[in-house]
Write a protein that holds these residues in place. Structure first.
Motif, PDB file in Angstrom:
ATOM      1  N   PHE A 172      41.793  34.151  27.761  1.00 24.39           N
ATOM      2  CA  PHE A 172      42.983  34.587  28.493  1.00 24.39           C
ATOM      3  C   PHE A 172      43.636  35.749  27.746  1.00 24.39           C
ATOM      4  CE2 PHE A 172      47.303  34.695  29.971  1.00 24.39           C
ATOM      5  CZ  PHE A 172      47.241  34.305  31.297  1.00 24.39           C
ATOM      6  N   GLY A 173      43.828  35.584  26.438  1.00 21.12           N
ATOM      7  CA  GLY A 173      44.464  36.612  25.620  1.00 21.12           C
ATOM      8  C   GLY A 173      43.732  37.946  25.632  1.00 21.12           C
ATOM      9  N   LYS A 174      42.414  37.914  25.810  1.00 18.16           N
ATOM     10  CA  LYS A 174      41.604  39.139  25.861  1.00 18.16           C
ATOM     11  C   LYS A 174      41.737  39.870  27.196  1.00 18.16           C
ATOM     12  CE  LYS A 174      38.054  37.277  22.784  1.00 18.16           C
ATOM     13  NZ  LYS A 174      36.668  36.774  22.727  1.00 18.16           N
ATOM     14  N   ASN A 175      42.370  39.245  28.168  1.00 18.77           N
ATOM     15  CA  ASN A 175      42.439  39.822  29.510  1.00 18.77           C
ATOM     16  C   ASN A 175      43.778  40.466  29.843  1.00 18.77           C
ATOM     17  OD1 ASN A 175      39.949  39.410  31.362  1.00 18.77           O
ATOM     18  ND2 ASN A 175      40.023  37.642  29.993  1.00 18.77           N
ATOM     19  N   LYS A 176      44.555  40.793  28.838  1.00 22.58           N
ATOM     20  CA  LYS A 176      45.832  41.472  29.070  1.00 22.58           C
ATOM     21  C   LYS A 176      45.562  42.787  29.802  1.00 22.58           C
ATOM     22  CE  LYS A 176      50.096  42.504  26.634  1.00 22.58           C
ATOM     23  NZ  LYS A 176      50.753  42.465  25.327  1.00 22.58           N
ATOM     24  N   GLY A 177      46.230  42.971  30.928  1.00 19.14           N
ATOM     25  CA  GLY A 177      46.043  44.171  31.745  1.00 19.14           C
ATOM     26  C   GLY A 177      44.874  44.070  32.708  1.00 19.14           C
ATOM     27  N   ARG A 178      44.184  42.921  32.713  1.00 19.68           N
ATOM     28  CA  ARG A 178      43.001  42.781  33.587  1.00 19.68           C
ATOM     29  C   ARG A 178      43.014  41.524  34.448  1.00 19.68           C
ATOM     30  NH1 ARG A 178      38.473  43.858  29.149  1.00 19.68           N
ATOM     31  NH2 ARG A 178      38.660  41.619  29.177  1.00 19.68           N
TER      32      ARG A 178
END
Length: 172
Positions: free
Chosen positions: A39-45
Motif C-alpha cells: 500500500f505504502g509503495k502505491n502513493k500517487g497510484r
C-alpha cells in the motif's frame, strides 16, 4: 454532524487496532505487513474509489464553500459523482467495519495493514465485516439525494489513527 462522524471513525480505528496494539502502535500479522508495505509503495497510484468523479471539497482546513466565515477541517475529500455510482476499494484489504452513521448513510472501513480507507455516504453495501476485498472491487453504491442529478461520497485515508491527504495517494 461531521465531528460526530470523525469521532466515530477514530473510535472504530482504535477498536480495530485494540487487541493488536502495543506501545509502539499497531502490531501486524505477516500478511498485513506485506499489504501495508505494498500500500505504502502505491502513493500517487491508487485507483479512485469511483470510476467517474471530481473532488468537490479538498483535504485539510479551508473556508466552507458556501458559509465563508466557517472554517472546515476535512479529514478526507468529498467526491461528486453520478447517482448510484459503484464505490470501489482502492486497494486489497479486509473489511474492518460497515456501520450506519446518522447523516452519512453507511460507512465502510477497509484495513490495508497499518493503513485504513474510509468510504462514507454509501448505500447497498456489497461487503460485510471480515470480508477480504481486492483493488477496484465493488463495495457499495453512492447515495443519491432525491431530485439531485449527482451524488457525493466522502473518502478518507488513515495511517493508524492519523488522517493523511487522500488526494496525493490517488492516481492522476
Amino acid at each position: 454532524a461531521r465531528q460526530r462522524i470523525e469521532d466515530e471513525i477514530k473510535r472504530i480505528l482504535k477498536d480495530a487496532m485494540g487487541e493488536n496494539t502495543d506501545a509502539e502502535g499497531l502490531v501486524l500479522t505477516p500478511e498485513m505487513k506485506i499489504i501495508s508495505s505494498e500500500f505504502g509503495k502505491n502513493k500517487g497510484r491508487l485507483p479512485w474509489p469511483v470510476e467517474r468523479g471530481v473532488i468537490t471539497s479538498k483535504y485539510g482546513k479551508h473556508k466552507h464553500e458556501v458559509l465563508k466565515l466557517v472554517e472546515v477541517d476535512n479529514k478526507g475529500v468529498d467526491l461528486t459523482t453520478n447517482p448510484g455510482e459503484k464505490i470501489r476499494a482502492v486497494f486489497e484489504g479486509r473489511i474492518s467495519n460497515v456501520i450506519s452513521i446518522k447523516g452519512a448513510n453507511l460507512t465502510i472501513i477497509i484495513q490495508h495493514g497499518e493503513y485504513f480507507s474510509v468510504y462514507q455516504n454509501i448505500v447497498n453495501a456489497k461487503v460485510k465485516k471480515g470480508d477480504l476485498v481486492q483493488a477496484k472491487q465493488h463495495i457499495g453504491e453512492s447515495y443519491q439525494v432525491k431530485g439531485a442529478g449527482t451524488s457525493e461520497i466522502h473518502f478518507e485515508l488513515w495511517k493508524g489513527t492519523s488522517s493523511v491527504n487522500p488526494e496525493i495517494w490517488l492516481a492522476r
